[in-house]
Scaffold this active site. Structure first.
Site, PDB file in Angstrom:
ATOM      1  CB  CYS A 129      40.934  43.415  29.142  1.00  0.00           C
ATOM      2  SG  CYS A 129      41.342  42.717  27.550  1.00  0.00           S
ATOM      3  CG  HIS A 255      44.721  46.139  27.316  1.00  0.00           C
ATOM      4  ND1 HIS A 255      45.862  45.406  27.170  1.00  0.00           N
ATOM      5  CD2 HIS A 255      43.711  45.350  26.846  1.00  0.00           C
ATOM      6  CE1 HIS A 255      45.569  44.225  26.637  1.00  0.00           C
ATOM      7  NE2 HIS A 255      44.266  44.160  26.435  1.00  0.00           N
TER       8      HIS A 255
HETATM    9  C1  11C Z   1      42.871  41.327  23.917  1.00  0.00           C
HETATM   10  N1  11C Z   1      40.868  42.284  24.907  1.00  0.00           N
HETATM   11  O1  11C Z   1      43.553  42.172  24.503  1.00  0.00           O
HETATM   12  C2  11C Z   1      41.428  41.105  24.300  1.00  0.00           C
HETATM   13  C3  11C Z   1      41.365  39.866  25.112  1.00  0.00           C
HETATM   14  O2  11C Z   1      36.608  39.620  24.945  1.00  0.00           O
HETATM   15  O3  11C Z   1      37.541  39.243  26.835  1.00  0.00           O
HETATM   16  C4  11C Z   1      40.033  39.647  25.817  1.00  0.00           C
HETATM   17  C5  11C Z   1      38.929  39.249  24.900  1.00  0.00           C
HETATM   18  C6  11C Z   1      37.605  39.372  25.614  1.00  0.00           C
HETATM   19  O4  11C Z   1      43.298  40.624  23.011  1.00  0.00           O
END
Ligand code: 11C
Length: 354
Positions: A129, A255
């Site tokens: 993400c 994010h």
């Molecule tokens: C988080 N990006 O925000 C991570 C979740 O490799 O798809 C997704 C983890 C991934 O914790």
């Protein structure tokens, strides 16, 4: 006939955003089949206005399926994606299980849709993400100026850690609300929040936590390494220098990434704005005087990466600093996976027509 789509992990938080997107985007699918673990089988969910029974994840559940979108833990994808492929399914996987395999393309359609063509394993990986939101903004600048280095700091929301992350944040916020002494003495936020930290290594309410993912090599977190490795693969710049610090912030969804990007040639902030203004999947929000910045509270529930605060570095005419925010449940997860699946549906339709 239109192709059959399976949604594996349909009852999860990303799964429910997938169903929302499938209900609101141009309909390219015949049957949509919902699949989940035995625990969730039998539930009824709504997609495209229809009530659909959730089926248990078994090999037979893939019979007749053309494309399957997986949003399940890495080990579940690792086990079940090859089983689906053996039944003739093309899998679009949103876990990190296959992303770095050389026989699996890692695709963000706005950036490298052409990589879809080479998928000998029958699997296409969707990006992490944080990577997805950032790379949509970085790619047009790479095309313009030739990217050499990224220095990144992420500001990741609680929903990146799943529904349990969101619930943990809300529970903690309700415990700290109203007590104006909190945050002004060591330890009093920890005390107010209590021992249940959910998926986070420290209290998230009234705090920022410089950690996301698992401990990887030499003190780096897995999330920081994903940003490095995935950026290199998606942009096809294997020697790209990437240094990331991933931080969890008390935001529900969205994010953000502070990006410092160094290029081969000299840049201007206006040139960068121009490149981003016409870029697919990007919305430019860059008017600090009017209080317009990319922020999670505005980007949540939307598809694009919001980009702003674009400045040329004061000490390097080849470097830009800027800020990106994207909905981690959409571009970061469900949307990117759905976009890839739609490209596969278009391929199937083209093949059927020829
Ligand atoms: C988080 N990006 O925000 C991570 C979740 O490799 O798809 C997704 C983890 C991934 O914790």
């Amino acid at each position: 006939a239109q192709p059959t789509l399976a949604v594996v992990g349909a009852t999860g938080s990303v799964g429910s955003v997938m169903l929302e997107l499938l209900s609101s985007r141009r309909n390219v699918w015949g049957e949509i089949r919902l699949i989940a673990s035995a625990r969730s089988a039998g539930k009824v969910l709504t997609c495209r206005g229809e009530s659909l029974d959730v089926r248990e994840l078994t090999a037979e559940a893939f019979d007749g399926v053309d494309v399957a979108m997986f949003d399940v833990p890495d080990e579940v994808s690792e086990h079940w994606a090859p089983i689906a492929v053996a039944r003739g399914v093309t899998v679009v996987d949103n876990s990190s299980a296959f992303r770095m395999r050389s026989d699996v393309p890692l695709v963000v359609p706005e950036v490298n849709r052409e990589d879809l063509a080479h998928r000998p394993a029958g699997i296409v990986a969707s990006a992490n993400c944080t990577t997805a939101a950032m790379i949509v903004a970085v790619a047009p600048l790479h095309r313009e100026y030739g990217l050499r280095e990224l220095v990144l700091a992420s500001y990741q929301s609680a929903s990146g850690a799943g529904q349990v992350g969101v619930d943990t944040l809300h529970d903690q916020l309700s415990k700290v609300a109203g007590d104006r002494s909190l945050g002004s003495r060591p330890g009093n936020v920890r005390q107010a929040v209590g021992d249940d930290l959910g998926p986070f290594p420290a209290p998230l309410a009234l705090n920022v936590v410089p950690w996301s993912g698992d401990l990887a090599d030499a003190g780096w977190s897995s999330e920081e390494l994903k940003l490095r490795n995935e950026s290199r693969k998606i942009l096809a710049v294997p020697a790209l220098k990437v240094s990331a610090t991933c931080v969890r912030v008390p935001v529900v969804t969205g994010h953000s990434i502070a990006v410092h990007a160094v290029f081969a040639s000299e840049v201007t902030a206006d040139g960068a704005r121009q490149a981003l203004r016409n870029a697919p999947g990007v919305i430019l929000v860059d008017d600090p005087e009017a209080g317009e910045f990319p922020m999670p509270i505005d980007a949540v529930g939307t598809d694009p990466s919001w980009v702003g605060r674009i400045r040329r570095a004061m000490d390097d005419p080849r470097a830009l600093s800027f800020f990106v925010t994207g909905d981690n449940m959409r571009k970061g997860a469900a949307l990117n996976t759905v976009q890839i699946a739609e490209l596969l549906a278009a391929e199937i339709a083209k093949r059927a027509a020829s």
